[in-house]
Write a protein that holds these residues in place. Structure first.
Motif, PDB file in Angstrom:
ATOM      1  N   ARG A  41      -3.347  43.493 -10.750  1.00 42.76           N
ATOM      2  CA  ARG A  41      -3.692  44.147  -9.487  1.00 42.76           C
ATOM      3  C   ARG A  41      -4.656  45.308  -9.708  1.00 42.76           C
ATOM      4  N   PHE A  55      -5.499  50.983  -2.111  1.00 44.25           N
ATOM      5  CA  PHE A  55      -5.349  49.664  -1.496  1.00 44.25           C
ATOM      6  C   PHE A  55      -4.126  49.643  -0.590  1.00 44.25           C
ATOM      7  N   ALA A  59      -4.549  48.770   3.169  1.00 46.93           N
ATOM      8  CA  ALA A  59      -3.932  47.506   3.575  1.00 46.93           C
ATOM      9  C   ALA A  59      -2.944  47.724   4.717  1.00 46.93           C
ATOM     10  N   LYS A  63      -3.608  45.659   8.172  1.00 43.33           N
ATOM     11  CA  LYS A  63      -2.664  44.654   8.679  1.00 43.33           C
ATOM     12  C   LYS A  63      -1.931  45.116   9.933  1.00 43.33           C
ATOM     13  N   VAL A 123     -11.152  46.850   1.717  1.00 44.88           N
ATOM     14  CA  VAL A 123      -9.790  46.340   1.565  1.00 44.88           C
ATOM     15  C   VAL A 123      -9.760  44.822   1.722  1.00 44.88           C
ATOM     16  N   GLU A 124     -10.583  44.278   2.599  1.00 45.28           N
ATOM     17  CA  GLU A 124     -10.615  42.821   2.758  1.00 45.28           C
ATOM     18  C   GLU A 124     -11.191  42.147   1.525  1.00 45.28           C
ATOM     19  N   LEU A 127      -8.594  42.293  -1.161  1.00 45.16           N
ATOM     20  CA  LEU A 127      -7.521  41.336  -0.867  1.00 45.16           C
ATOM     21  C   LEU A 127      -7.908  39.922  -1.297  1.00 45.16           C
ATOM     22  N   LEU A 130      -7.608  39.808  -4.998  1.00 46.07           N
ATOM     23  CA  LEU A 130      -6.196  39.915  -5.386  1.00 46.07           C
ATOM     24  C   LEU A 130      -5.478  38.588  -5.195  1.00 46.07           C
ATOM     25  N   VAL A 131      -5.652  37.975  -4.049  1.00 39.99           N
ATOM     26  CA  VAL A 131      -4.973  36.704  -3.766  1.00 39.99           C
ATOM     27  C   VAL A 131      -5.430  35.629  -4.748  1.00 39.99           C
TER      28      VAL A 131
END
Length: 164
Positions: A41, A55, A59, A63, A123-124, A127, A130-131
């Motif tokens: 991460r 983050f 995040a 969200k 952040v997007e 993400l 990260l995913v």
């Protein structure tokens, strides 16, 4: 197939046979996996100039949905930090122009923290990376195995999770 935890358990069983070390078989693996996940991460976030805590705050705002804002109290609950820590974090993110503060519309004494366009973009992007990295981490499990593991971990973690 044997791993480092199996070797550790064998050593403990040999040295202290009167102690049941079976819980270590699960939780030592969870602990070791958590260290690997933390490193993964950090690398995913660093590629976007973010620290893990940054983050987490960004995040939480993203969200939350439009207009991507929360009160400081809501951010505390989402990120599980103290108010002093959150104040410092918001100050630093404001300095980086990733979030902005503004008065709450219903109470001029309260503030809201809002994600900026730059904050949303970073952040997007983080993400997405990260995913992808976490997906690679789980390649040893098929989707059913991943769901089973998620269900088991949820059951173990539930007593420690905040009530909503």
């Amino acid at each position: 197939m044997s791993d480092e935890v199996d070797r550790i358990l064998a050593d403990w069983r040999r040295e202290v046979p009167h102690v049941d070390v079976d819980p270590l078989a699960v939780l030592s693996r969870v602990s070791r996996l958590a260290r690997h996940l933390d490193r993964l991460r950090r690398e995913a976030f660093a590629a976007h100039g973010l620290e893990p805590w940054e983050f987490d705050v960004l995040a939480a705002l993203r969200k939350a949905g439009r207009p991507y804002e929360l009160s400081p109290g809501q951010l505390l609950r989402e990120t599980l930090v103290t108010s002093g820590t959150m104040t410092n974090r918001v100050d630093r993110l404001v300095g980086r122009e990733l979030v902005a503060r503004h008065p709450a519309p219903d109470d001029g004494r309260s503030i809201r923290v809002r994600l900026t366009t730059a904050g949303a973009a970073v952040v997007e992007a983080a993400l997405v990376d990260l995913v992808a990295a976490e997906r690679r981490m789980l390649l040893a499990l098929d989707p059913a195995g991943q769901q089973t593991l998620a269900d088991l971990l949820r059951t173990v973690a539930e007593p420690f999770e905040p009530r909503r």
